[in-house]
Design a protein around this motif. Structure first.
Motif, PDB file in Angstrom:
ATOM      1  N   ARG A 125       7.210  17.420 -25.302  1.00 36.19           N
ATOM      2  CA  ARG A 125       7.495  17.445 -26.735  1.00 36.19           C
ATOM      3  C   ARG A 125       8.411  16.287 -27.104  1.00 36.19           C
ATOM      4  O   ARG A 125       9.231  15.857 -26.298  1.00 36.19           O
ATOM      5  CB  ARG A 125       8.164  18.754 -27.131  1.00 36.19           C
ATOM      6  N   GLU A 126       8.298  15.872 -28.314  1.00 32.59           N
ATOM      7  CA  GLU A 126       9.173  14.827 -28.812  1.00 32.59           C
ATOM      8  C   GLU A 126      10.548  15.426 -29.034  1.00 32.59           C
ATOM      9  O   GLU A 126      10.692  16.597 -29.360  1.00 32.59           O
ATOM     10  CB  GLU A 126       8.638  14.264 -30.130  1.00 32.59           C
ATOM     11  N   ILE A 127      11.563  14.616 -28.887  1.00 30.85           N
ATOM     12  CA  ILE A 127      12.937  15.103 -29.088  1.00 30.85           C
ATOM     13  C   ILE A 127      13.109  15.427 -30.561  1.00 30.85           C
ATOM     14  O   ILE A 127      12.767  14.641 -31.439  1.00 30.85           O
ATOM     15  CB  ILE A 127      13.943  14.032 -28.625  1.00 30.85           C
ATOM     16  N   GLY A 128      13.650  16.600 -30.825  1.00 27.28           N
ATOM     17  CA  GLY A 128      13.887  17.040 -32.198  1.00 27.28           C
ATOM     18  C   GLY A 128      12.745  17.820 -32.780  1.00 27.28           C
ATOM     19  O   GLY A 128      12.814  18.290 -33.910  1.00 27.28           O
ATOM     20  N   SER A 129      11.632  17.999 -32.052  1.00 26.02           N
ATOM     21  CA  SER A 129      10.511  18.765 -32.602  1.00 26.02           C
ATOM     22  C   SER A 129      10.802  20.251 -32.484  1.00 26.02           C
ATOM     23  O   SER A 129      11.461  20.707 -31.569  1.00 26.02           O
ATOM     24  CB  SER A 129       9.224  18.410 -31.861  1.00 26.02           C
ATOM     25  N   SER A 130      10.271  21.004 -33.400  1.00 26.42           N
ATOM     26  CA  SER A 130      10.465  22.444 -33.442  1.00 26.42           C
ATOM     27  C   SER A 130       9.488  23.149 -32.519  1.00 26.42           C
ATOM     28  O   SER A 130       8.370  22.684 -32.300  1.00 26.42           O
ATOM     29  CB  SER A 130      10.294  22.933 -34.883  1.00 26.42           C
ATOM     30  N   GLN A 131       9.897  24.290 -32.014  1.00 29.21           N
ATOM     31  CA  GLN A 131       9.000  25.061 -31.152  1.00 29.21           C
ATOM     32  C   GLN A 131       8.077  25.948 -31.974  1.00 29.21           C
ATOM     33  O   GLN A 131       7.026  26.362 -31.509  1.00 29.21           O
ATOM     34  CB  GLN A 131       9.799  25.920 -30.177  1.00 29.21           C
ATOM     35  N   THR A 132       8.455  26.285 -33.170  1.00 28.29           N
ATOM     36  CA  THR A 132       7.628  27.153 -34.012  1.00 28.29           C
ATOM     37  C   THR A 132       6.842  26.304 -34.995  1.00 28.29           C
ATOM     38  O   THR A 132       7.345  25.310 -35.533  1.00 28.29           O
ATOM     39  CB  THR A 132       8.497  28.163 -34.794  1.00 28.29           C
ATOM     40  N   LYS A 133       5.624  26.701 -35.245  1.00 27.99           N
ATOM     41  CA  LYS A 133       4.790  25.983 -36.203  1.00 27.99           C
ATOM     42  C   LYS A 133       4.791  26.737 -37.519  1.00 27.99           C
ATOM     43  O   LYS A 133       4.667  27.949 -37.555  1.00 27.99           O
ATOM     44  CB  LYS A 133       3.366  25.866 -35.663  1.00 27.99           C
TER      45      LYS A 133
END
Length: 134
Positions: A125-133
């Motif tokens: 995952r990219e840094i700062g991306s959220s785990q929930t959509k």
């Protein structure tokens, strides 16, 4: 023949619980003691009270109420637990080996061989991306 000897009953006995109740609430009559504390079968109540009087644990005051002696007051005051500070109540946990510890979940234990080198790019995952959509 009666002998006044200072004997302390067991903490779980009815006489000890009676003394704690009297110290907390004041002298009581026999009837109110029998209601508040379980002395067992009716036929053994008189014998238990007689032994408490002989052991210099309980005494009858001038009003006819049952009170505790100074010996009993001092004994119960000495038995009360002392205040403990927080570090004494719950000691810090000691874990010499986190891998052998049962306190940790297996998913939180790091891999012994270290991080994998062959992680596919699509799973990172990219840094700062959220785990929930959303």
């Amino acid at each position: 023949m009666t002998s006044n000897i200072n004997v302390a009953p067991l903490r779980r006995s009815a006489v000890y619980k009676t003394a704690e109740l009297i110290i907390a609430t004041g002298p009581r009559t026999l009837e109110s003691l029998f209601v508040a504390v379980d002395f067992g079968v009716k036929s053994s109540r008189a014998e238990k009270l007689r032994l408490a009087f002989e052991a210099n644990w309980l005494v009858q005051d001038k009003d006819g109420q049952i009170d505790v002696t100074d010996f009993a007051r001092n004994h119960i005051a000495a038995q009360t637990p002392k205040m403990q500070y927080i570090g004494e109540i719950t000691p810090a946990q000691y874990r010499p080996n986190i891998y052998a510890s049962q306190g940790l979940s297996k998913k939180n234990i790091p891999n012994r061989r270290g991080q994998r080198n062959d992680i596919p790019a699509w799973s990172v995952r990219e840094i700062g991306s959220s785990q929930t959509k959303a």
